[in-house]
Motif scaffolding. Structure first.
Motif, PDB file in Angstrom:
ATOM      1  N   PRO A  16      17.836 -44.154  10.432  1.00 16.79           N
ATOM      2  CA  PRO A  16      17.546 -43.021   9.541  1.00 16.79           C
ATOM      3  C   PRO A  16      18.437 -41.797   9.770  1.00 16.79           C
ATOM      4  O   PRO A  16      18.826 -41.123   8.818  1.00 16.79           O
ATOM      5  CB  PRO A  16      16.083 -42.693   9.845  1.00 16.79           C
ATOM      6  N   GLU A  17      18.796 -41.542  11.005  1.00 16.65           N
ATOM      7  CA  GLU A  17      19.604 -40.362  11.325  1.00 16.65           C
ATOM      8  C   GLU A  17      21.005 -40.420  10.722  1.00 16.65           C
ATOM      9  O   GLU A  17      21.664 -39.392  10.592  1.00 16.65           O
ATOM     10  CB  GLU A  17      19.721 -40.185  12.847  1.00 16.65           C
ATOM     11  N   GLU A  18      21.453 -41.584  10.329  1.00 22.13           N
ATOM     12  CA  GLU A  18      22.803 -41.751   9.789  1.00 22.13           C
ATOM     13  C   GLU A  18      22.855 -41.711   8.261  1.00 22.13           C
ATOM     14  O   GLU A  18      23.933 -41.665   7.682  1.00 22.13           O
ATOM     15  CB  GLU A  18      23.406 -43.078  10.276  1.00 22.13           C
ATOM     16  N   LEU A  19      21.700 -41.746   7.605  1.00 23.72           N
ATOM     17  CA  LEU A  19      21.679 -41.840   6.137  1.00 23.72           C
ATOM     18  C   LEU A  19      22.343 -40.657   5.440  1.00 23.72           C
ATOM     19  O   LEU A  19      22.928 -40.820   4.374  1.00 23.72           O
ATOM     20  CB  LEU A  19      20.247 -42.010   5.634  1.00 23.72           C
ATOM     21  N   SER A  20      22.284 -39.494   6.045  1.00 20.62           N
ATOM     22  CA  SER A  20      22.902 -38.326   5.401  1.00 20.62           C
ATOM     23  C   SER A  20      24.411 -38.501   5.259  1.00 20.62           C
ATOM     24  O   SER A  20      25.032 -37.929   4.354  1.00 20.62           O
ATOM     25  CB  SER A  20      22.584 -37.053   6.180  1.00 20.62           C
ATOM     26  N   HIS A  21      25.015 -39.325   6.124  1.00 15.92           N
ATOM     27  CA  HIS A  21      26.459 -39.548   6.044  1.00 15.92           C
ATOM     28  C   HIS A  21      26.842 -40.278   4.753  1.00 15.92           C
ATOM     29  O   HIS A  21      27.949 -40.098   4.245  1.00 15.92           O
ATOM     30  CB  HIS A  21      26.959 -40.330   7.256  1.00 15.92           C
ATOM     31  N   VAL A  22      25.940 -41.094   4.236  1.00 14.39           N
ATOM     32  CA  VAL A  22      26.200 -41.802   2.976  1.00 14.39           C
ATOM     33  C   VAL A  22      26.353 -40.781   1.849  1.00 14.39           C
ATOM     34  O   VAL A  22      27.327 -40.812   1.095  1.00 14.39           O
ATOM     35  CB  VAL A  22      25.079 -42.818   2.666  1.00 14.39           C
ATOM     36  N   SER A  23      25.403 -39.871   1.749  1.00 17.44           N
ATOM     37  CA  SER A  23      25.474 -38.834   0.720  1.00 17.44           C
ATOM     38  C   SER A  23      26.694 -37.941   0.910  1.00 17.44           C
ATOM     39  O   SER A  23      27.352 -37.565  -0.063  1.00 17.44           O
ATOM     40  CB  SER A  23      24.204 -37.983   0.727  1.00 17.44           C
ATOM     41  N   ASP A  24      26.989 -37.603   2.166  1.00 15.72           N
ATOM     42  CA  ASP A  24      28.152 -36.753   2.445  1.00 15.72           C
ATOM     43  C   ASP A  24      29.443 -37.408   1.972  1.00 15.72           C
ATOM     44  O   ASP A  24      30.308 -36.756   1.379  1.00 15.72           O
ATOM     45  CB  ASP A  24      28.251 -36.447   3.940  1.00 15.72           C
ATOM     46  N   LEU A  25      29.587 -38.713   2.231  1.00 19.36           N
ATOM     47  CA  LEU A  25      30.793 -39.423   1.826  1.00 19.36           C
ATOM     48  C   LEU A  25      30.923 -39.482   0.299  1.00 19.36           C
ATOM     49  O   LEU A  25      32.002 -39.264  -0.249  1.00 19.36           O
ATOM     50  CB  LEU A  25      30.809 -40.838   2.409  1.00 19.36           C
ATOM     51  N   LEU A  26      29.817 -39.747  -0.367  1.00 18.94           N
ATOM     52  CA  LEU A  26      29.848 -39.793  -1.831  1.00 18.94           C
ATOM     53  C   LEU A  26      30.110 -38.412  -2.428  1.00 18.94           C
ATOM     54  O   LEU A  26      30.787 -38.292  -3.446  1.00 18.94           O
ATOM     55  CB  LEU A  26      28.553 -40.388  -2.365  1.00 18.94           C
ATOM     56  N   GLU A  27      29.608 -37.375  -1.785  1.00 20.91           N
ATOM     57  CA  GLU A  27      29.893 -36.012  -2.238  1.00 20.91           C
ATOM     58  C   GLU A  27      31.386 -35.712  -2.108  1.00 20.91           C
ATOM     59  O   GLU A  27      32.003 -35.131  -3.011  1.00 20.91           O
ATOM     60  CB  GLU A  27      29.078 -35.005  -1.420  1.00 20.91           C
ATOM     61  N   LEU A  28      31.987 -36.137  -1.000  1.00 23.94           N
ATOM     62  CA  LEU A  28      33.422 -35.956  -0.799  1.00 23.94           C
ATOM     63  C   LEU A  28      34.214 -36.707  -1.865  1.00 23.94           C
ATOM     64  O   LEU A  28      35.139 -36.152  -2.472  1.00 23.94           O
ATOM     65  CB  LEU A  28      33.828 -36.456   0.590  1.00 23.94           C
ATOM     66  N   ALA A  29      33.839 -37.958  -2.109  1.00 23.11           N
ATOM     67  CA  ALA A  29      34.541 -38.753  -3.124  1.00 23.11           C
ATOM     68  C   ALA A  29      34.434 -38.083  -4.494  1.00 23.11           C
ATOM     69  O   ALA A  29      35.407 -38.027  -5.247  1.00 23.11           O
ATOM     70  CB  ALA A  29      33.974 -40.165  -3.170  1.00 23.11           C
ATOM     71  N   GLY A  30      33.261 -37.575  -4.828  1.00 25.38           N
ATOM     72  CA  GLY A  30      33.080 -36.899  -6.103  1.00 25.38           C
ATOM     73  C   GLY A  30      33.924 -35.641  -6.213  1.00 25.38           C
ATOM     74  O   GLY A  30      34.503 -35.355  -7.263  1.00 25.38           O
ATOM     75  N   ALA A  31      34.002 -34.891  -5.121  1.00 26.51           N
ATOM     76  CA  ALA A  31      34.801 -33.664  -5.119  1.00 26.51           C
ATOM     77  C   ALA A  31      36.284 -33.970  -5.269  1.00 26.51           C
ATOM     78  O   ALA A  31      37.023 -33.210  -5.902  1.00 26.51           O
ATOM     79  CB  ALA A  31      34.555 -32.880  -3.830  1.00 26.51           C
ATOM     80  N   GLU A  32      36.716 -35.103  -4.710  1.00 25.31           N
ATOM     81  CA  GLU A  32      38.124 -35.476  -4.785  1.00 25.31           C
ATOM     82  C   GLU A  32      38.478 -36.163  -6.105  1.00 25.31           C
ATOM     83  O   GLU A  32      39.650 -36.386  -6.378  1.00 25.31           O
ATOM     84  CB  GLU A  32      38.486 -36.380  -3.609  1.00 25.31           C
ATOM     85  N   HIS A  33      37.463 -36.491  -6.896  1.00 28.46           N
ATOM     86  CA  HIS A  33      37.684 -37.167  -8.177  1.00 28.46           C
ATOM     87  C   HIS A  33      36.868 -36.475  -9.274  1.00 28.46           C
ATOM     88  O   HIS A  33      35.889 -37.024  -9.779  1.00 28.46           O
ATOM     89  CB  HIS A  33      37.311 -38.654  -8.079  1.00 28.46           C
ATOM     90  N   PRO A  34      37.292 -35.282  -9.666  1.00 33.55           N
ATOM     91  CA  PRO A  34      36.554 -34.539 -10.683  1.00 33.55           C
ATOM     92  C   PRO A  34      36.540 -35.232 -12.044  1.00 33.55           C
ATOM     93  O   PRO A  34      35.745 -34.872 -12.912  1.00 33.55           O
ATOM     94  CB  PRO A  34      37.271 -33.191 -10.752  1.00 33.55           C
ATOM     95  N   GLU A  35      37.404 -36.246 -12.223  1.00 33.62           N
ATOM     96  CA  GLU A  35      37.418 -36.967 -13.492  1.00 33.62           C
ATOM     97  C   GLU A  35      36.208 -37.878 -13.647  1.00 33.62           C
ATOM     98  O   GLU A  35      35.912 -38.352 -14.744  1.00 33.62           O
ATOM     99  CB  GLU A  35      38.722 -37.781 -13.626  1.00 33.62           C
ATOM    100  N   VAL A  36      35.473 -38.121 -12.556  1.00 28.81           N
ATOM    101  CA  VAL A  36      34.273 -38.959 -12.631  1.00 28.81           C
ATOM    102  C   VAL A  36      33.139 -38.121 -13.218  1.00 28.81           C
ATOM    103  O   VAL A  36      32.869 -37.010 -12.750  1.00 28.81           O
ATOM    104  CB  VAL A  36      33.889 -39.507 -11.237  1.00 28.81           C
ATOM    105  N   ASP A  37      32.496 -38.658 -14.222  1.00 29.88           N
ATOM    106  CA  ASP A  37      31.384 -37.963 -14.864  1.00 29.88           C
ATOM    107  C   ASP A  37      30.289 -37.682 -13.834  1.00 29.88           C
ATOM    108  O   ASP A  37      29.889 -38.589 -13.100  1.00 29.88           O
ATOM    109  CB  ASP A  37      30.835 -38.842 -15.995  1.00 29.88           C
ATOM    110  N   PRO A  38      29.808 -36.442 -13.749  1.00 31.50           N
ATOM    111  CA  PRO A  38      28.782 -36.099 -12.755  1.00 31.50           C
ATOM    112  C   PRO A  38      27.508 -36.950 -12.862  1.00 31.50           C
ATOM    113  O   PRO A  38      26.899 -37.282 -11.841  1.00 31.50           O
ATOM    114  CB  PRO A  38      28.480 -34.625 -13.038  1.00 31.50           C
ATOM    115  N   THR A  39      27.133 -37.301 -14.077  1.00 31.48           N
ATOM    116  CA  THR A  39      25.942 -38.138 -14.245  1.00 31.48           C
ATOM    117  C   THR A  39      26.194 -39.534 -13.685  1.00 31.48           C
ATOM    118  O   THR A  39      25.332 -40.094 -12.991  1.00 31.48           O
ATOM    119  CB  THR A  39      25.532 -38.225 -15.730  1.00 31.48           C
ATOM    120  N   ASP A  40      27.359 -40.084 -13.958  1.00 34.70           N
ATOM    121  CA  ASP A  40      27.703 -41.397 -13.405  1.00 34.70           C
ATOM    122  C   ASP A  40      27.712 -41.358 -11.880  1.00 34.70           C
ATOM    123  O   ASP A  40      27.216 -42.273 -11.218  1.00 34.70           O
ATOM    124  CB  ASP A  40      29.068 -41.869 -13.913  1.00 34.70           C
ATOM    125  N   LEU A  41      28.279 -40.301 -11.328  1.00 39.96           N
ATOM    126  CA  LEU A  41      28.325 -40.158  -9.876  1.00 39.96           C
ATOM    127  C   LEU A  41      26.915 -40.065  -9.298  1.00 39.96           C
ATOM    128  O   LEU A  41      26.611 -40.697  -8.292  1.00 39.96           O
ATOM    129  CB  LEU A  41      29.154 -38.940  -9.481  1.00 39.96           C
TER     130      LEU A  41
END
Length: 68
Positions: A16-41
């Motif tokens: 459980p203590e590691e689950l926040s890293h999943v969201s953090d990584l996806l947040e980084l990917a989304g920030a680096e790819h603004p062309e991805v629709d926010p709803t899709d992300l």
């Protein structure tokens, strides 16, 4: 998308203590790819986090026995 393709990798234990890293990584990917629709992300992140939660909840380390 511009530049070289980037691979996003997350390694760690399914606890459980590691689950926040999943969201953090996806947040980084989304920030680096603004062309991805926010709803899709958001929908993708929800699915991935649900899978990660299931692994943490139902997975057993090699050699473990018993249940929750």
């Amino acid at each position: 998308m511009t530049g070289e393709p980037r691979e996003y990798v997350l390694e760690g234990f399914a606890v459980p203590e590691e689950l926040s890293h999943v969201s953090d990584l996806l947040e980084l990917a989304g920030a680096e790819h603004p062309e991805v629709d926010p709803t899709d992300l958001m929908l993708f992140e929800t699915a991935v986090v649900e899978i990660a939660n299931n692994v943490v909840e139902h997975g057993k380390p090699h050699g473990a026995s018993g249940g929750a």
